[in-house]
Design an enzyme around this catalytic site. Structure first.
Site, PDB file in Angstrom:
ATOM      1  N   SER A   6       0.837  -1.198   0.000  1.00 42.68           N
ATOM      2  CA  SER A   6       0.000   0.000   0.000  1.00 42.68           C
ATOM      3  C   SER A   6       0.872   1.249   0.000  1.00 42.68           C
ATOM      4  CB  SER A   6      -0.912   0.014   1.228  1.00 42.68           C
ATOM      5  OG  SER A   6      -1.628   1.228   1.291  1.00 42.68           O
ATOM      6  N   HIS A  31      -1.015  -1.146  -4.390  1.00 41.34           N
ATOM      7  CA  HIS A  31      -2.317  -0.783  -3.827  1.00 41.34           C
ATOM      8  C   HIS A  31      -2.330   0.713  -3.556  1.00 41.34           C
ATOM      9  CE1 HIS A  31      -6.150  -1.573  -1.827  1.00 41.34           C
ATOM     10  NE2 HIS A  31      -5.778  -0.657  -0.947  1.00 41.34           N
ATOM     11  N   ASP A  33      -4.752   3.847  -2.247  1.00 44.38           N
ATOM     12  CA  ASP A  33      -5.974   4.291  -1.573  1.00 44.38           C
ATOM     13  C   ASP A  33      -6.295   5.730  -1.962  1.00 44.38           C
ATOM     14  OD1 ASP A  33      -6.718   2.024   0.074  1.00 44.38           O
ATOM     15  OD2 ASP A  33      -4.895   2.412   1.209  1.00 44.38           O
ATOM     16  N   MET A  35      -8.705   8.762  -1.045  1.00 47.80           N
ATOM     17  CA  MET A  35      -9.584   9.228   0.029  1.00 47.80           C
ATOM     18  C   MET A  35      -9.972  10.684  -0.207  1.00 47.80           C
ATOM     19  SD  MET A  35      -7.460   7.739   3.277  1.00 47.80           S
ATOM     20  CE  MET A  35      -6.601   6.166   3.182  1.00 47.80           C
ATOM     21  N   HIS A  64      -8.207   1.704  -4.833  1.00 45.75           N
ATOM     22  CA  HIS A  64      -9.327   1.547  -3.893  1.00 45.75           C
ATOM     23  C   HIS A  64      -9.938   2.919  -3.621  1.00 45.75           C
ATOM     24  CE1 HIS A  64     -10.593   0.540   0.521  1.00 45.75           C
ATOM     25  NE2 HIS A  64     -11.629   0.652  -0.276  1.00 45.75           N
ATOM     26  N   MET A  66     -12.125   5.237  -1.643  1.00 44.10           N
ATOM     27  CA  MET A  66     -12.842   5.476  -0.388  1.00 44.10           C
ATOM     28  C   MET A  66     -13.405   6.889  -0.466  1.00 44.10           C
ATOM     29  SD  MET A  66     -10.482   3.581   2.459  1.00 44.10           S
ATOM     30  CE  MET A  66      -8.884   3.802   1.670  1.00 44.10           C
ATOM     31  N   MET A 135     -12.237  -4.915   4.646  1.00 47.52           N
ATOM     32  CA  MET A 135     -11.438  -3.993   5.439  1.00 47.52           C
ATOM     33  C   MET A 135     -11.292  -4.566   6.848  1.00 47.52           C
ATOM     34  SD  MET A 135     -10.465  -1.596   3.462  1.00 47.52           S
ATOM     35  CE  MET A 135      -9.692  -0.611   4.754  1.00 47.52           C
ATOM     36  N   ASP A 173      -7.385  -5.874   3.687  1.00 48.66           N
ATOM     37  CA  ASP A 173      -6.616  -4.634   3.807  1.00 48.66           C
ATOM     38  C   ASP A 173      -6.720  -4.106   5.226  1.00 48.66           C
ATOM     39  OD1 ASP A 173      -5.402  -2.181   3.571  1.00 48.66           O
ATOM     40  OD2 ASP A 173      -6.801  -1.363   2.112  1.00 48.66           O
TER      41      ASP A 173
END
Length: 215
Positions: A6, A31, A33, A35, A64, A66, A135, A173
């Site tokens: 990540s 990976h 993220d 946000m 991913h 979010m 998660m 994750d």
């Protein structure tokens, strides 16, 4: 077992060096993220940063989202290089439509569930998923402690996988370490996302190799 370091835990001041480390390691995916500070209490990578990561990354980008209203951004994340695009179940009013759109855009489609969200929320779309991510921490920040109830959710998801979608990848994750990775594998997990465990280690590449050897 696929290993997805990540980048949220990488060195933002020298991100290219960490990307090159992952390229040369035994890792399988990056990976990333995304946000928005609304769905989760933090802000991270956006499309411009991902487009730069794509220039150097030699492995698939596992992105991913979010964020609220992810449908607005599916095409733009495809355009900057996402190979797998995962959305939060809780953020999607029409999850079937969202997953279908992701696949039609040429990416693998993923659905992610927060710790409080039951596995039954993906039962009716599991055949539209390439990945379901559980998660194992409350999303938003790296370095959190693994939530033990995750194992029960994996068991429930394995039942649906075996019944409806044998090719489904189960991704976990949050709080993944060498201490729990083997147990996660034994329960049926296919993809481990690890951030702090990898990037805080004095030899990140060796840590990736140790995780990769678990089977």
């Amino acid at each position: 077992m696929l290993i997805a370091p990540s980048l949220l835990s990488a060195n933002f001041a020298n991100l290219q060096a960490d990307i090159e480390m992952v390229n040369q390691s035994a890792a399988d995916w990056f990976h990333i993220d995304v946000m928005d500070g609304v769905f989760v209490p933090n802000i991270s990578f956006g499309q411009p940063i991902i487009s730069h990561i794509k220039k150097y990354a030699k492995k698939p980008l596992d992105v991913h989202l979010m964020i609220i209203d992810p449908d607005r951004y599916i095409e733009s994340f495809k355009s900057v290089g996402a190979d797998i695009l995962t959305v939060q179940v809780e953020a999607c009013t029409h999850l079937h439509r969202t997953l279908t759109h992701i696949r039609q855009s040429g990416m693998k489609a993923g659905a992610s569930l927060n710790p409080h969200t039951p596995i039954c929320m993906v039962e009716n779309v599991i055949e539209n998923c390439d990945v379901v991510m559980i998660m194992s921490v409350n999303p938003g920040f790296g370095g959190q402690k693994f939530i033990e109830n995750t194992y029960r959710k994996i068991e429930e998801l394995m039942v649906l996988k075996n019944k409806y979608n044998p090719d489904l990848l189960i991704e976990v994750d949050g709080g993944v370490t060498l201490e729990n990775a083997q147990k996660l594998c034994d329960f049926g997990v296919n993809v481990l996302v690890a951030g702090n465990t990898i990037f805080s280690n004095e030899n990140p590449s060796k840590m990736i190799e140790q995780l990769k050897q678990i089977s």
